[in-house]
Design a protein around this motif. Structure first.
Motif, PDB file in Angstrom:
ATOM      1  N   ALA A 111      36.803  74.758  -0.788  1.00 53.23           N
ATOM      2  CA  ALA A 111      37.916  74.734   0.162  1.00 53.23           C
ATOM      3  C   ALA A 111      38.742  76.008   0.098  1.00 53.23           C
ATOM      4  O   ALA A 111      39.203  76.517   1.132  1.00 53.23           O
ATOM      5  CB  ALA A 111      38.799  73.513  -0.103  1.00 53.23           C
ATOM      6  N   VAL A 112      38.937  76.557  -1.093  1.00 54.40           N
ATOM      7  CA  VAL A 112      39.719  77.797  -1.226  1.00 54.40           C
ATOM      8  C   VAL A 112      39.008  78.948  -0.518  1.00 54.40           C
ATOM      9  O   VAL A 112      39.631  79.744   0.197  1.00 54.40           O
ATOM     10  CB  VAL A 112      39.963  78.131  -2.707  1.00 54.40           C
ATOM     11  N   LEU A 113      37.699  79.061  -0.697  1.00 55.69           N
ATOM     12  CA  LEU A 113      36.957  80.124  -0.018  1.00 55.69           C
ATOM     13  C   LEU A 113      37.096  80.016   1.496  1.00 55.69           C
ATOM     14  O   LEU A 113      37.110  81.036   2.199  1.00 55.69           O
ATOM     15  CB  LEU A 113      35.474  80.057  -0.400  1.00 55.69           C
ATOM     16  N   ARG A 114      37.190  78.772   2.011  1.00 53.81           N
ATOM     17  CA  ARG A 114      37.303  78.578   3.460  1.00 53.81           C
ATOM     18  C   ARG A 114      38.671  78.971   4.003  1.00 53.81           C
ATOM     19  O   ARG A 114      38.876  78.967   5.228  1.00 53.81           O
ATOM     20  CB  ARG A 114      37.020  77.119   3.796  1.00 53.81           C
ATOM     21  N   GLN A 115      39.581  79.300   3.141  1.00 52.78           N
ATOM     22  CA  GLN A 115      40.902  79.754   3.612  1.00 52.78           C
ATOM     23  C   GLN A 115      40.920  81.256   3.885  1.00 52.78           C
ATOM     24  O   GLN A 115      41.929  81.784   4.356  1.00 52.78           O
ATOM     25  CB  GLN A 115      41.980  79.408   2.578  1.00 52.78           C
ATOM     26  N   ILE A 197      40.313  76.999  -8.717  1.00 54.78           N
ATOM     27  CA  ILE A 197      41.222  77.809  -7.901  1.00 54.78           C
ATOM     28  C   ILE A 197      41.165  79.273  -8.352  1.00 54.78           C
ATOM     29  O   ILE A 197      41.058  80.198  -7.532  1.00 54.78           O
ATOM     30  CB  ILE A 197      42.661  77.274  -8.005  1.00 54.78           C
ATOM     31  N   VAL A 198      41.211  79.480  -9.657  1.00 54.95           N
ATOM     32  CA  VAL A 198      41.153  80.848 -10.191  1.00 54.95           C
ATOM     33  C   VAL A 198      39.806  81.488  -9.867  1.00 54.95           C
ATOM     34  O   VAL A 198      39.735  82.644  -9.419  1.00 54.95           O
ATOM     35  CB  VAL A 198      41.394  80.837 -11.718  1.00 54.95           C
ATOM     36  N   PHE A 199      38.723  80.739 -10.073  1.00 57.50           N
ATOM     37  CA  PHE A 199      37.383  81.283  -9.831  1.00 57.50           C
ATOM     38  C   PHE A 199      37.183  81.634  -8.358  1.00 57.50           C
ATOM     39  O   PHE A 199      36.651  82.696  -8.017  1.00 57.50           O
ATOM     40  CB  PHE A 199      36.327  80.285 -10.288  1.00 57.50           C
ATOM     41  N   ALA A 200      37.614  80.738  -7.461  1.00 60.06           N
ATOM     42  CA  ALA A 200      37.476  81.012  -6.025  1.00 60.06           C
ATOM     43  C   ALA A 200      38.289  82.233  -5.621  1.00 60.06           C
ATOM     44  O   ALA A 200      37.834  83.063  -4.808  1.00 60.06           O
ATOM     45  CB  ALA A 200      37.896  79.790  -5.221  1.00 60.06           C
ATOM     46  N   SER A 201      39.474  82.363  -6.185  1.00 61.79           N
ATOM     47  CA  SER A 201      40.316  83.528  -5.865  1.00 61.79           C
ATOM     48  C   SER A 201      39.651  84.820  -6.319  1.00 61.79           C
ATOM     49  O   SER A 201      39.691  85.842  -5.616  1.00 61.79           O
ATOM     50  CB  SER A 201      41.687  83.378  -6.530  1.00 61.79           C
ATOM     51  N   LEU A 202      39.012  84.777  -7.484  1.00 58.10           N
ATOM     52  CA  LEU A 202      38.281  85.944  -7.963  1.00 58.10           C
ATOM     53  C   LEU A 202      37.090  86.260  -7.054  1.00 58.10           C
ATOM     54  O   LEU A 202      36.799  87.426  -6.782  1.00 58.10           O
ATOM     55  CB  LEU A 202      37.801  85.718  -9.398  1.00 58.10           C
ATOM     56  N   CYS A 203      36.411  85.203  -6.591  1.00 60.41           N
ATOM     57  CA  CYS A 203      35.245  85.419  -5.723  1.00 60.41           C
ATOM     58  C   CYS A 203      35.636  86.115  -4.428  1.00 60.41           C
ATOM     59  O   CYS A 203      34.883  86.957  -3.912  1.00 60.41           O
ATOM     60  CB  CYS A 203      34.559  84.084  -5.418  1.00 60.41           C
TER      61      CYS A 203
END
Length: 432
Positions: A111-115, A197-203
């Motif tokens: 979901a974070v990546l989709r933002q 959340i942290v991992f998606a933000s890094l990605c």
């Protein structure tokens, strides 16, 4: 100093590292075991089976194609399978809570990546169309589907590893009394939500250069044509020695390349082939001659060169493992029978696998599988393949080569393959 007080020698770091990689390689087999179901469902849903060009059961075809496509989906299905499979395989004494933590982490990450859409061009505005999707809207009102960062199965694997590690680290944690409900196993999914959340933000930040580098390497290998297929074949069998061939397979089979049909984009050599991409199969086609013909011939050569008193026993074993390889494409029982006792044969096998990969691609053979290159996948995907009949004569040639080379090498160099172990010589001398 007494033996009790002596300090046990420490295991070298590289042995522990290699052991971990091997365990991870075995863990990757867990999600891969789901692929036969995905392949069968997807195949039955094609137009020439239950669809308009086959039985005409269009609604049934839609159900089956949708079911198989969900498992093969590059954005959600495949990455989620790998995430859960790796988490279960890597955690010591894992249970259902490990899978729950993995799913929790993956959904948050997804979901974070989709933002953060990346596919809207200049002049287009992004509009969310739900939590997991959105569209790019032009000033005139025309919409196109938005694109997002997609680490794919690699993202799923890393989240699976993180889930296993955090489960192992915190599944026995005790909190203060008023938070006691969240002790132990219930705590891990909560932790994974924050970790994801942290991992998606890094990605969002680091995946573009990593993905570009991996794609550049894969495009280079694909651009080599038959030579690229041959390199992949040799590397695939070479890495099997240490149980890490799935690392190479994962990107080429499930991540590299893209093919869009029906508004859906599929990535990886296997999903692209199963959904009708005529250019797919470069990194799968050459396994069919080896698994269906060559390795059974090698098993026959091993049986024929066994000592007389063991020949009947080894022949029974050879027939069993040959049928396994021919029907299902599971080759490890044959390969491990000579891998460590006669590594020379395995070197020959790895090289000839590369030759098979190169030859099939050079002849324009495009074939693929959902699980492995056995006769089940060969028959199931026959109508999707290009020049599948050529696999039979190519396979027969490799069968002759394997039998002749293996028989010569075993007898010429007195290799201790099954049925030729030293104790058999001693038994024969005593009997005489």
């Amino acid at each position: 100093m007494s033996s009790a007080s002596a300090t046990a020698p420490r295991t070298p770091w590289y042995q522990g590292f290699l052991s971990g990689l091997q365990k991870m390689g075995r863990s990757l087999q867990v999600p891969i075991a789901v692929l036969p179901a995905a392949g069968i469902l997807n195949r039955l849903g094609q137009p020439d089976v239950f669809g308009a060009d086959g039985l005409g059961w269009n609604n049934v075809a839609k159900v089956l194609a949708g079911a198989g496509g969900a498992l093969l989906d590059a954005g959600l299905g495949l990455p989620l399978l790998f995430c859960v499979g790796v988490a279960i395989g890597m955690a010591k004494k894992s249970d259902g809570s490990t899978a729950l933590a993995a799913v929790t982490g993956f959904l948050v990450y997804f979901a974070v990546l989709r933002q953060f859409p990346v596919g809207c061009s200049a002049g287009q505005a992004y509009t969310a169309a739900g939590l997991f999707s959105g569209v790019c809207v032009t000033p005139g009102g025309t919409t196109t589907a938005a694109a997002y960062q997609n680490p794919g199965v690699f993202g799923g694997i890393i989240l699976g590893l993180l889930s296993a590690w955090f489960w192992q680290r915190f599944h026995r944690t005790k909190l203060v009394d008023w938070l006691g409900f969240f002790n132990g196993r219930r705590l891990v999914p909560i932790i994974m939500a924050g970790v994801a959340i942290v991992f998606a933000s890094l990605c969002v930040w680091i995946w573009p250069p990593i993905g570009d580098a991996l794609n550049s390497f894969a495009h280079w290998m694909s651009g080599q044509g038959a030579w690229g297929a041959a390199i992949f074949g040799v590397a695939n069998r070479a890495l099997l020695v240490v149980g890490m061939h799935q690392f190479l397979n994962t990107f080429m089979w499930f991540q590299f390349g893209s093919y869009t049909t029906g508004g859906v984009t599929y990535t990886g050599d296997i999903p692209r082939f199963l959904h009708g991409d005529p250019t797919a199969g470069q990194f799968t086609s050459g396994f069919f001659p080896i698994m269906m013909f060559a390795l059974p011939a090698a098993a026959l050569a091993i049986a024929h060169t066994a000592y007389p008193q063991r020949r009947k026993e080894i022949m029974g074993l050879a027939v069993s493992v040959s049928l396994t390889s021919f029907v299902t494409g599971v080759t490890e029982p044959i390969e491990y029978s000579f891998l460590y006792v006669a590594p020379l044969l395995y070197v020959i096998h790895a090289i000839l696998t590369g030759v098979s990969m190169g030859v099939t691609w050079a002849f324009g053979v495009h074939d693929g599988f959902s699980f492995s290159a056995g006769v089940i996948d060969y028959g199931l995907n026959y109508s999707l393949a290009t020049k599948p009949l050529l696999i039979i004569p190519i396979g027969l040639v490799f069968a002759v080569l394997y039998y002749a080379i293996f028989r010569f090498a075993i007898t010429r160099f007195d290799l201790k393959t099954p049925g030729r172990e030293d104790e058999d010589v001693d038994a024969a001398i005593v009997k005489d």
